[in-house]
Design a protein around this motif. Structure first.
Motif, PDB file in Angstrom:
ATOM      1  N   VAL B 156      -0.778  11.042  15.090  1.00 61.98           N
ATOM      2  CA  VAL B 156       0.224  11.881  14.436  1.00 61.98           C
ATOM      3  C   VAL B 156       1.236  11.074  13.622  1.00 61.98           C
ATOM      4  O   VAL B 156       1.660  11.504  12.553  1.00 61.98           O
ATOM      5  CB  VAL B 156       0.950  12.745  15.491  1.00 61.98           C
ATOM      6  CG1 VAL B 156       2.248  13.296  14.935  1.00 61.98           C
ATOM      7  CG2 VAL B 156       0.039  13.864  15.956  1.00 61.98           C
ATOM      8  N   GLN B 157       1.616   9.903  14.115  1.00 64.46           N
ATOM      9  CA  GLN B 157       2.668   9.149  13.425  1.00 64.46           C
ATOM     10  C   GLN B 157       2.270   8.749  11.994  1.00 64.46           C
ATOM     11  O   GLN B 157       3.077   8.881  11.077  1.00 64.46           O
ATOM     12  CB  GLN B 157       3.082   7.929  14.242  1.00 64.46           C
ATOM     13  CG  GLN B 157       4.358   7.250  13.739  1.00 64.46           C
ATOM     14  CD  GLN B 157       5.577   8.147  13.878  1.00 64.46           C
ATOM     15  OE1 GLN B 157       5.748   8.794  14.892  1.00 64.46           O
ATOM     16  NE2 GLN B 157       6.397   8.208  12.835  1.00 64.46           N
ATOM     17  N   PRO B 158       1.034   8.287  11.785  1.00 62.44           N
ATOM     18  CA  PRO B 158       0.624   8.034  10.393  1.00 62.44           C
ATOM     19  C   PRO B 158       0.698   9.295   9.536  1.00 62.44           C
ATOM     20  O   PRO B 158       1.008   9.223   8.349  1.00 62.44           O
ATOM     21  CB  PRO B 158      -0.817   7.545  10.533  1.00 62.44           C
ATOM     22  CG  PRO B 158      -0.881   6.950  11.893  1.00 62.44           C
ATOM     23  CD  PRO B 158       0.014   7.812  12.742  1.00 62.44           C
ATOM     24  N   ALA B 159       0.442  10.452  10.155  1.00 65.21           N
ATOM     25  CA  ALA B 159       0.551  11.707   9.405  1.00 65.21           C
ATOM     26  C   ALA B 159       2.005  11.972   9.021  1.00 65.21           C
ATOM     27  O   ALA B 159       2.296  12.451   7.922  1.00 65.21           O
ATOM     28  CB  ALA B 159      -0.001  12.875  10.225  1.00 65.21           C
ATOM     29  N   VAL B 160       2.913  11.626   9.922  1.00 69.54           N
ATOM     30  CA  VAL B 160       4.338  11.754   9.610  1.00 69.54           C
ATOM     31  C   VAL B 160       4.697  10.853   8.432  1.00 69.54           C
ATOM     32  O   VAL B 160       5.375  11.278   7.491  1.00 69.54           O
ATOM     33  CB  VAL B 160       5.198  11.398  10.839  1.00 69.54           C
ATOM     34  CG1 VAL B 160       6.675  11.379  10.468  1.00 69.54           C
ATOM     35  CG2 VAL B 160       4.947  12.366  11.976  1.00 69.54           C
ATOM     36  N   PHE B 161       4.211   9.620   8.479  1.00 71.92           N
ATOM     37  CA  PHE B 161       4.431   8.689   7.367  1.00 71.92           C
ATOM     38  C   PHE B 161       3.889   9.267   6.068  1.00 71.92           C
ATOM     39  O   PHE B 161       4.482   9.122   5.007  1.00 71.92           O
ATOM     40  CB  PHE B 161       3.730   7.348   7.647  1.00 71.92           C
ATOM     41  CG  PHE B 161       4.563   6.385   8.457  1.00 71.92           C
ATOM     42  CD1 PHE B 161       5.418   6.839   9.451  1.00 71.92           C
ATOM     43  CD2 PHE B 161       4.502   5.025   8.214  1.00 71.92           C
ATOM     44  CE1 PHE B 161       6.182   5.957  10.191  1.00 71.92           C
ATOM     45  CE2 PHE B 161       5.268   4.139   8.956  1.00 71.92           C
ATOM     46  CZ  PHE B 161       6.101   4.595   9.945  1.00 71.92           C
ATOM     47  N   SER B 162       2.741   9.919   6.178  1.00 72.37           N
ATOM     48  CA  SER B 162       2.098  10.500   5.009  1.00 72.37           C
ATOM     49  C   SER B 162       2.951  11.622   4.424  1.00 72.37           C
ATOM     50  O   SER B 162       3.123  11.724   3.214  1.00 72.37           O
ATOM     51  CB  SER B 162       0.716  11.013   5.402  1.00 72.37           C
ATOM     52  OG  SER B 162      -0.026  11.373   4.271  1.00 72.37           O
ATOM     53  N   VAL B 163       3.511  12.445   5.315  1.00 73.31           N
ATOM     54  CA  VAL B 163       4.370  13.539   4.873  1.00 73.31           C
ATOM     55  C   VAL B 163       5.582  12.996   4.124  1.00 73.31           C
ATOM     56  O   VAL B 163       6.023  13.569   3.138  1.00 73.31           O
ATOM     57  CB  VAL B 163       4.823  14.396   6.076  1.00 73.31           C
ATOM     58  CG1 VAL B 163       5.982  15.310   5.687  1.00 73.31           C
ATOM     59  CG2 VAL B 163       3.657  15.205   6.623  1.00 73.31           C
ATOM     60  N   LYS B 168       0.000   6.988   1.287  1.00 72.78           N
ATOM     61  CA  LYS B 168      -0.294   7.879   0.162  1.00 72.78           C
ATOM     62  C   LYS B 168      -1.757   8.333   0.076  1.00 72.78           C
ATOM     63  O   LYS B 168      -2.071   9.265  -0.644  1.00 72.78           O
ATOM     64  CB  LYS B 168       0.111   7.184  -1.151  1.00 72.78           C
ATOM     65  CG  LYS B 168       1.610   6.835  -1.160  1.00 72.78           C
ATOM     66  CD  LYS B 168       2.059   6.228  -2.461  1.00 72.78           C
ATOM     67  CE  LYS B 168       3.430   5.584  -2.327  1.00 72.78           C
ATOM     68  NZ  LYS B 168       4.525   6.552  -2.093  1.00 72.78           N
ATOM     69  N   GLN B 169      -2.647   7.667   0.804  1.00 71.69           N
ATOM     70  CA  GLN B 169      -4.057   8.014   0.672  1.00 71.69           C
ATOM     71  C   GLN B 169      -4.398   9.309   1.390  1.00 71.69           C
ATOM     72  O   GLN B 169      -3.614   9.830   2.181  1.00 71.69           O
ATOM     73  CB  GLN B 169      -4.920   6.887   1.258  1.00 71.69           C
ATOM     74  CG  GLN B 169      -4.743   5.551   0.575  1.00 71.69           C
ATOM     75  CD  GLN B 169      -5.342   4.440   1.403  1.00 71.69           C
ATOM     76  OE1 GLN B 169      -6.529   4.420   1.624  1.00 71.69           O
ATOM     77  NE2 GLN B 169      -4.515   3.531   1.861  1.00 71.69           N
TER      78      GLN B 169
END
Lengths: 189, 189
Positions: B156-163, B168-169
DNA sequence: GCTATAAGTGAGCGATCAATCACTTTAGGC
DNA sequence: GCCTAAAGTGATTGATCGCTCACTTATAGC
């Protein structure tokens, strides 16, 4: 002239606790004034607006945690030790100041965008440590932002569970497991 | 009688997007009505209050994701495959419906407490899978809630970073790395 | 076609809350 | 002891927003 620095600290402390407990939008300037035992108008001697108070609080606390982490790993050379030290610091911090963590957690939305690229933050400190270890051949080549995010997730998500009552023990108790798991994410044994 | 189900879906869709983009408190019932191209009063033919709309949206979507995960791992027997399948589903889901993820992310505060213990959620599905693997001797003995939290954090944390634009990928690109890291957390090779 | 019932409308109400401002208090410099 | 400037006060205000309500529209059953 009067010295307003004590009042300013009372405002910051009351705001932090109320924001963490009820959320930013649900906390009124009256609440903050009441919690700090001052008049509502006094808040506006120190901050132009409620928004400015929130942003100032977030940025100073977020940077402060970054600086703390950076200072702690300066003595450590190996990545495994650096990870262990950072996690240990986080465990202490979280146990001793849950409102601080909760506030940073739930105000990141909308505040994170005001963080400049040059600012030292917990995330940037972790990412740079990982980058150095990659350059030294200790960690596999992969996007350092992704690796940092995954390690951060391992440490932070249990804290989120703790805030919501799903995990009930002192965070210190998880220290060893967290370090083990963080190493596992980075492929360190 | 008129059929209001289409209108209800329009309200839900508009609310989801606005909540994800601006936050719940910052989204007015006027905004929602505008986004759904209906009158403000119509919202109150379907929900008793804005709070009820938020809670209903959160609970139904949260349960829906739990059911999806549960259905997907039913065919898989090994824990490694179950983890891989869950992560793969999450990657697809996130890429295809970021507002959904963002909404669940930022409304968990204050909504998570209305989740009953019996409810099937993404977290409960993950925890039960880990528990079963522990019983089968495939994963070390440790608090299954802690292990579930750590694995969840990795994903989930990488998804938060993505949001927040730090990664950016497409999330699919991280699929393999995420699975590797999740296995690492659980001590699987 | 008539009726009953639920869905849809939007102007308006009442409550809330951030922010202001005229006034008071405090304290350092002279 | 007086002056000045910043700190502190709290009643007030203007704007916002959730929600209501009297009314209109659509439709299923007869």
């Amino acid at each position: 002239m009067r010295d307003g620095s004590v009042t300013r600290k009372k405002i910051n402390q009351a705001a932090l606790e109320l924001f963490a407990r009820k959320g930013v939008a649900e906390t009124t300037t009256r609440d903050i004034a009441g919690g700090a035992s001052i008049a509502e108008g006094t808040i506006y001697r120190h901050y132009k607006s409620k928004d400015e108070l929130v942003q100032s609080l977030f940025l100073s606390l977020y940077r402060e945690q970054g600086d703390l982490l950076a200072a702690r790993i300066r003595n450590e050379t190996g990545i495994k030790e650096q990870i262990a030290v950072m996690i240990n610091l986080f465990c202490h911090l979280f146990d001793e100041n849950r409102p601080l963590f909760t506030f940073l957690l739930l105000t990141q939305h909308g505040q994170l965008e005001s963080v400049s690229d040059e600012m030292v933050t917990p995330v940037s400190v972790l990412r740079e440590a990982i980058s150095r270890a990659q350059a030294a051949g200790q960690i596999r080549q992969a996007d350092p932002d992704l690796l940092a995010a995954m390690v951060l997730g391992v440490v932070v998500q249990p804290a989120v569970f703790s805030v919501y009552g799903r995990l009930k023990q002192s965070y210190q108790d998880f220290n060893a497991e967290l370090v083990q798991a963080a190493w596992g994410v980075l492929g360190l044994t």
